[in-house]
Design a protein around this motif. Structure first.
Motif, PDB file in Angstrom:
ATOM      1  N   ARG A  13      12.508  20.792   7.481  1.00 56.33           N
ATOM      2  CA  ARG A  13      11.385  19.951   7.907  1.00 56.33           C
ATOM      3  C   ARG A  13      10.194  20.172   6.987  1.00 56.33           C
ATOM      4  NH1 ARG A  13       8.776  22.097  12.977  1.00 56.33           N
ATOM      5  NH2 ARG A  13       7.860  23.389  11.361  1.00 56.33           N
ATOM      6  N   GLY A  14       9.933  21.432   6.619  1.00 56.21           N
ATOM      7  CA  GLY A  14       8.824  21.729   5.718  1.00 56.21           C
ATOM      8  C   GLY A  14       9.032  21.162   4.332  1.00 56.21           C
ATOM      9  N   MET A  15      10.281  21.184   3.841  1.00 58.14           N
ATOM     10  CA  MET A  15      10.564  20.606   2.521  1.00 58.14           C
ATOM     11  C   MET A  15      10.333  19.103   2.521  1.00 58.14           C
ATOM     12  SD  MET A  15      13.792  22.610   0.909  1.00 58.14           S
ATOM     13  CE  MET A  15      14.716  23.133   2.337  1.00 58.14           C
ATOM     14  N   ARG A  16      10.657  18.447   3.624  1.00 54.30           N
ATOM     15  CA  ARG A  16      10.447  17.008   3.717  1.00 54.30           C
ATOM     16  C   ARG A  16       8.961  16.684   3.736  1.00 54.30           C
ATOM     17  NH1 ARG A  16      12.734  16.108   8.329  1.00 54.30           N
ATOM     18  NH2 ARG A  16      10.840  15.912   9.564  1.00 54.30           N
ATOM     19  N   ARG A  17       8.177  17.517   4.382  1.00 55.64           N
ATOM     20  CA  ARG A  17       6.744  17.274   4.512  1.00 55.64           C
ATOM     21  C   ARG A  17       5.925  17.857   3.360  1.00 55.64           C
ATOM     22  NH1 ARG A  17       6.005  18.787  10.915  1.00 55.64           N
ATOM     23  NH2 ARG A  17       7.222  17.060  11.718  1.00 55.64           N
ATOM     24  N   ALA A  18       6.579  18.383   2.355  1.00 55.73           N
ATOM     25  CA  ALA A  18       5.875  19.079   1.273  1.00 55.73           C
ATOM     26  C   ALA A  18       4.951  18.155   0.493  1.00 55.73           C
ATOM     27  CB  ALA A  18       6.876  19.723   0.321  1.00 55.73           C
ATOM     28  N   HIS A  19       5.246  16.856   0.469  1.00 55.66           N
ATOM     29  CA  HIS A  19       4.457  15.919  -0.335  1.00 55.66           C
ATOM     30  C   HIS A  19       3.501  15.101   0.507  1.00 55.66           C
ATOM     31  CE1 HIS A  19       7.123  16.954  -3.603  1.00 55.66           C
ATOM     32  NE2 HIS A  19       8.157  16.651  -2.826  1.00 55.66           N
ATOM     33  N   ASP A  20       3.357  15.416   1.780  1.00 56.94           N
ATOM     34  CA  ASP A  20       2.511  14.624   2.672  1.00 56.94           C
ATOM     35  C   ASP A  20       1.062  15.061   2.688  1.00 56.94           C
ATOM     36  OD1 ASP A  20       4.736  13.202   3.307  1.00 56.94           O
ATOM     37  OD2 ASP A  20       5.034  14.132   5.276  1.00 56.94           O
ATOM     38  N   ARG A  21       0.727  16.105   1.964  1.00 57.84           N
ATOM     39  CA  ARG A  21      -0.631  16.634   2.012  1.00 57.84           C
ATOM     40  C   ARG A  21      -1.596  15.690   1.284  1.00 57.84           C
ATOM     41  NH1 ARG A  21       2.372  18.987  -1.652  1.00 57.84           N
ATOM     42  NH2 ARG A  21       1.628  19.122  -3.790  1.00 57.84           N
ATOM     43  N   LEU A  22      -2.860  15.800   1.621  1.00 59.63           N
ATOM     44  CA  LEU A  22      -3.897  15.028   0.953  1.00 59.63           C
ATOM     45  C   LEU A  22      -4.360  15.775  -0.285  1.00 59.63           C
ATOM     46  CD1 LEU A  22      -6.043  13.944   4.010  1.00 59.63           C
ATOM     47  CD2 LEU A  22      -4.427  12.554   2.729  1.00 59.63           C
ATOM     48  N   THR A  23      -4.628  15.053  -1.342  1.00 53.70           N
ATOM     49  CA  THR A  23      -5.128  15.683  -2.558  1.00 53.70           C
ATOM     50  C   THR A  23      -6.620  15.380  -2.688  1.00 53.70           C
ATOM     51  OG1 THR A  23      -4.530  13.732  -3.855  1.00 53.70           O
ATOM     52  CG2 THR A  23      -2.918  15.516  -3.743  1.00 53.70           C
ATOM     53  N   ALA A  24      -7.355  16.333  -3.191  1.00 43.61           N
ATOM     54  CA  ALA A  24      -8.792  16.156  -3.382  1.00 43.61           C
ATOM     55  C   ALA A  24      -9.031  15.249  -4.588  1.00 43.61           C
ATOM     56  CB  ALA A  24      -9.462  17.503  -3.603  1.00 43.61           C
ATOM     57  N   THR A  25     -10.030  14.374  -4.484  1.00 45.97           N
ATOM     58  CA  THR A  25     -10.352  13.495  -5.601  1.00 45.97           C
ATOM     59  C   THR A  25     -11.035  14.302  -6.699  1.00 45.97           C
ATOM     60  OG1 THR A  25     -12.449  12.897  -4.576  1.00 45.97           O
ATOM     61  CG2 THR A  25     -10.581  11.450  -4.163  1.00 45.97           C
ATOM     62  N   ASN A  26     -10.738  13.949  -7.932  1.00 40.52           N
ATOM     63  CA  ASN A  26     -11.244  14.680  -9.078  1.00 40.52           C
ATOM     64  C   ASN A  26     -12.483  13.978  -9.616  1.00 40.52           C
ATOM     65  OD1 ASN A  26     -11.389  16.574 -11.040  1.00 40.52           O
ATOM     66  ND2 ASN A  26      -9.900  15.616 -12.389  1.00 40.52           N
ATOM     67  N   TYR A  27     -13.595  14.694  -9.655  1.00 40.64           N
ATOM     68  CA  TYR A  27     -14.844  14.149 -10.178  1.00 40.64           C
ATOM     69  C   TYR A  27     -15.143  14.791 -11.526  1.00 40.64           C
ATOM     70  CZ  TYR A  27     -15.801  12.037  -5.667  1.00 40.64           C
ATOM     71  OH  TYR A  27     -15.725  11.265  -4.551  1.00 40.64           O
ATOM     72  N   VAL A  28     -15.629  13.981 -12.452  1.00 36.27           N
ATOM     73  CA  VAL A  28     -16.014  14.465 -13.767  1.00 36.27           C
ATOM     74  C   VAL A  28     -17.463  14.085 -14.008  1.00 36.27           C
ATOM     75  CG1 VAL A  28     -13.700  14.355 -14.746  1.00 36.27           C
ATOM     76  CG2 VAL A  28     -15.185  12.379 -14.905  1.00 36.27           C
TER      77      VAL A  28
END
Length: 59
Positions: A13-28
């Motif tokens: 179950r954890g492997m399936r959900r491994a890509h469901d996280r939110l990523t922080a937006t990158n500011y430059v």
């Protein structure tokens, strides 16, 4: 009614959900104005994108 044939383990179950996280937006920091902006996006204050004037600047 749909019933699973077997229990899904915590690991699978954890492997399936491994890509469901939110990523922080990158500011430059913008080279011209010094303001923070998102990568590959127009600087809304100056209206510039990749050295070209795209929008009219805000006052």
């Amino acid at each position: 009614m749909a019933v699973p044939k077997s229990k899904i383990s915590n690991s699978r179950r954890g492997m399936r959900r491994a890509h469901d996280r939110l990523t922080a937006t990158n500011y430059v920091e913008d080279q011209d104005s010094g303001e923070l902006r998102r990568q590959h996006h127009i600087d809304l204050k100056s209206g510039m994108y990749r050295g070209r004037q795209v929008l009219t600047p805000k006052d």
